[in-house]
Design an enzyme around this catalytic site. Sequence first.
Site, PDB file in Angstrom:
ATOM      1  N   LYS A  27     -13.873   1.227   1.873  1.00 51.34           N
ATOM      2  CA  LYS A  27     -13.990   0.750   0.499  1.00 51.34           C
ATOM      3  C   LYS A  27     -13.931  -0.769   0.528  1.00 51.34           C
ATOM      4  O   LYS A  27     -13.493  -1.375   1.525  1.00 51.34           O
ATOM      5  CB  LYS A  27     -12.873   1.321  -0.378  1.00 51.34           C
ATOM      6  CG  LYS A  27     -11.465   1.053   0.133  1.00 51.34           C
ATOM      7  CD  LYS A  27     -10.433   1.770  -0.718  1.00 51.34           C
ATOM      8  CE  LYS A  27      -9.019   1.575  -0.159  1.00 51.34           C
ATOM      9  NZ  LYS A  27      -8.011   2.298  -0.949  1.00 51.34           N
ATOM     10  N   PRO A  28     -14.381  -1.447  -0.533  1.00 58.77           N
ATOM     11  CA  PRO A  28     -14.423  -2.922  -0.511  1.00 58.77           C
ATOM     12  C   PRO A  28     -13.073  -3.577  -0.264  1.00 58.77           C
ATOM     13  O   PRO A  28     -13.009  -4.634   0.353  1.00 58.77           O
ATOM     14  CB  PRO A  28     -14.973  -3.268  -1.905  1.00 58.77           C
ATOM     15  CG  PRO A  28     -15.796  -2.081  -2.293  1.00 58.77           C
ATOM     16  CD  PRO A  28     -15.059  -0.896  -1.718  1.00 58.77           C
TER      17      PRO A  28
ATOM     18  N   GLY B 187       0.819  -1.205   0.000  1.00 57.62           N
ATOM     19  CA  GLY B 187       0.000   0.000   0.000  1.00 57.62           C
ATOM     20  C   GLY B 187       0.847   1.246   0.000  1.00 57.62           C
ATOM     21  O   GLY B 187       2.074   1.217  -0.193  1.00 57.62           O
TER      22      GLY B 187
ATOM     23  N   VAL C   4       2.369  -5.431   3.675  1.00 55.90           N
ATOM     24  CA  VAL C   4       1.739  -6.337   4.627  1.00 55.90           C
ATOM     25  C   VAL C   4       2.201  -7.750   4.309  1.00 55.90           C
ATOM     26  O   VAL C   4       2.085  -8.204   3.161  1.00 55.90           O
ATOM     27  CB  VAL C   4       0.197  -6.239   4.574  1.00 55.90           C
ATOM     28  CG1 VAL C   4      -0.423  -7.163   5.617  1.00 55.90           C
ATOM     29  CG2 VAL C   4      -0.265  -4.814   4.792  1.00 55.90           C
TER      30      VAL C   4
ATOM     31  N   ASP D 194     -11.726   6.049   4.944  1.00 55.44           N
ATOM     32  CA  ASP D 194     -11.269   5.334   3.742  1.00 55.44           C
ATOM     33  C   ASP D 194     -11.978   3.990   3.630  1.00 55.44           C
ATOM     34  O   ASP D 194     -11.360   2.974   3.324  1.00 55.44           O
ATOM     35  CB  ASP D 194      -9.751   5.137   3.788  1.00 55.44           C
ATOM     36  CG  ASP D 194      -9.184   4.769   2.407  1.00 55.44           C
ATOM     37  OD1 ASP D 194      -9.864   5.030   1.399  1.00 55.44           O
ATOM     38  OD2 ASP D 194      -8.070   4.223   2.353  1.00 55.44           O
TER      39      ASP D 194
ATOM     40  N   ASP E 234      -7.242  -1.121   7.805  1.00 55.83           N
ATOM     41  CA  ASP E 234      -6.597   0.029   7.169  1.00 55.83           C
ATOM     42  C   ASP E 234      -7.127   1.341   7.745  1.00 55.83           C
ATOM     43  O   ASP E 234      -8.002   1.991   7.186  1.00 55.83           O
ATOM     44  CB  ASP E 234      -6.785  -0.002   5.645  1.00 55.83           C
ATOM     45  CG  ASP E 234      -5.699   0.821   4.953  1.00 55.83           C
ATOM     46  OD1 ASP E 234      -5.021   1.600   5.650  1.00 55.83           O
ATOM     47  OD2 ASP E 234      -5.527   0.682   3.734  1.00 55.83           O
TER      48      ASP E 234
END
Length: 903
Positions: A140-141, A22, A27, A138, A156
């Site tokens: 989001k799917p 990211g 990760v 933030d 996140d």
Amino acid sequence: MQSLKNGSRLGDYAIIRLIARGGMGEVYEAHEIKLDRRVALKVVSQNNKGDHDDADLIRRFMQEARTLAKVNHPNIVTIHAIDNSSASQYIAMEFVDGVSLKEFLDEYSMPTEIALFLFEQILSGIKRLHEHNIIHRDLKPSNILIRADGQIKILDFGIAKSFDGHVNTNPGVAVGTPPYMAPELRSFKPASNRSDFWSLGAIFFECLTGKLLVLFLEGNEFKFSKTDLKQIPEDMRAIIGSMSAPTPEDRYGNSNEIIDDIQRFRESKGPPSPSMLATFRDQLKHLTESKRPKGEAIMPPPVVPVFDIEYSSGSERMESSIRKMVHTPGIPKAATPIPESRSSKRRRKAKQTYAGITLALAMLIGVYFSTKPKPVPAPPVARTTSTPVEAAAPQRSGRVQLREPADRQLLWLEPAQNPTLAWSRVLNASEYDLQIALDPDFKKIIVNEPVNGNSFIPSKIMPEGVYYWRLTPPGNGRSGALKAHNFTLARLEPVVLVKPLAGQVIETASGAGSTADFEWACRAGARLYNVQVAADADFRKIITSKVVSECRWNNVKLGGGQYHWRVRLEIGPGFREIWSSARGLTIAGPATQPEKTERPERVVELGVPQIKNSKQTQILVVSGRQRTPASVEKLIDLAWKPVKNAHHYLVQISRTKDFNDLIIEENSGKAVFKWKATVPGQVYWRVRASSQAGATGRASAVGQVTVLVPPPVLKTNFKFTVTPENPDAAHFLVDWRPVPLAAGYLVQFGARRDLAGAKEDAKAEPSFEVAANPGYYYMRVAAVNAEGATISPFSNLAAVSVLQEVAFDPPRVQSPAMGAQAPSKNGRISIEFSWSPVPAAESYVLEVSNDAAFADVVERANSGEPRSLLEQAELRGRVYWRVKALGGGKSSQWSESSYFDVK
């Protein structure tokens, strides 16, 4: 390139593989050696440090760790440890063996019931964040993981923001992912909890449709497409609209409001079926296994072979949780095959192409060798075969099941026919009470009769509409009723013929015959029509026939003689078509006309105009800023098909259907007349064709135009607060902009979103006084004339929230912990309750109940301290408890309820 190699060590963690990369770091899936467990290790990437301000990057990274450390919730990823040393910066978090919501939506579509199952968990996690004054910013799917057992995990939090104004990024910079960012964030305005609600609406829209919400934005507002209007129920569209309204003030105020609406919708929709849950589980398993490298051992999923949603009903809020079970009888592990994913479909098509080529080559080789002489095969040796053992008959289920009509089935029936209701036959079945109602709550019951056997034909169902039916064993009450089914009844009426008229004669000067045009009234929802023309009234001598997709069949060649024609709907297999009434038609050629000594001048008969859009509704347009009758008008097109040999057309518009009260009578040189409407109401119109010599043909069919004024416009949400001095009722004023030409307004106000059973009030002014107890309500408004008839569509649906003023936050329950076991002696127990203290609270009220709705309160106590001891209380089974704070003549809301079990 990844910063850490597979197999390397970072502190006490052995790196297994890179999971994701990211903006702030990478990760990894890692193994924590000391505790022998899998973790997700989020590490500040060395490759990213050169592209960012190191101090700001590490500050944001550590802020995410501190944010996660504040929250403990089953739907939020758990933090295990952090390291902010000079050598390394990382966060060790819970490892989630599953897929992201984005990965799932990229491969599979999602039923509404499954979307609700997931969304309630997402909403539960977001609610806990907001309770800790944290805005995610933030959502989001790709930041929502679905574990292999169906549990949601939100992650996140790198750009999360606190309500106290602490922001993890520089001010004046838009943060987040654009398709899921609220409009105020895209405009660099401050974030709030309602910014997260906008993102939730976008995510839920994508779950239901597979499309991005921003693709349907017009400005900052979004419009549902025609496909979405059919796919998403109206109540769900209203919930999404209230979450993703363009301005924060028009959105939901807090998570509890969304939860209340979702709960009402879920109760009407019902839970996911066992087969649906089994399919969803297998889809998750398939995607989870496909993500892992080949040859690598797969982590065993949690022992949760089924999903079971458990709700606490009756309280001020709804919470969803996943109850882990080893096995639930009656729910198969894979009742239906796994729907093929999009990537699998591409691979399958490639394999099919290769297999097709291989098969073709094999067939060519086979043809070649088949031309060679073949040896005569030896006769087969007779073999003795044993008779196969007959399969045992399937065991009949001991529980009756509703079969016909299927749930949510559409039935087409003749006008005098009624549906047959059928259910499974059960051994030793007893008598059942069958109920048919007009609403899902069975408050409007039209049939309530005892039945035997396994079928029933009701005689009281005549009109079209939606009906609900269920079976109830005698004496069990509503709680013993089977889950209700519903079906939609549509009456199949015959087609109405229009042209040619009955007995009409078409003249022809040629012995070869003539052509005829056949037309009939269109039926809503019909796609195909079957037309037959016969030489006899019994239609045994069919001359010609055709299936057409329009409401006409033109230029049909017919010889001289008498004919009959008829039309029927072509609906499809399983439905019985009904023929229209037949009409006669004569083609008069030279062979059928009497001989004439003189040849008179031929007179051409004008055809009848066929009007377009026989029924239409138009809304007047307000031009300019003045709200006067002169500024309200609408140019309406009255159109028809041109008539051969017509020079002009006579148009008539009347207030009555018999045309005794004409408004306009004018000529038009074209097959359209533009009428400027300025007054609301219902009018009728017709048209005649005229020749240049002045001859006039027959009038067309009568068209109808309904003219309305624009509907009132309400705010999406109205919110009022009841003061402690007047806690029982509230009186507030809801107003709207006046509507031109309106003499008054009709207001519908009720507690249900569909406004079923809502109260109607007539108001002379554009305002309405709300007099209601604290709660959530809905309303809409329409304009009326002096006679009280509506002259506009109803306005948008507005939510009215009447809230009770809260002096301070509610306490948080602490002990006994939820699900604890409390031993009893002779049915009596002694137990101490404790909760978090509330500043400025003078005392507390404790309630203990045998039900989650607290309708049966068995103990109530007042305490000046954040604790209370109940001695020798008679409590049995599962016991629920809650507490609220008092002080200064005000009170908080009730805390979240908890429960414990008495042994």
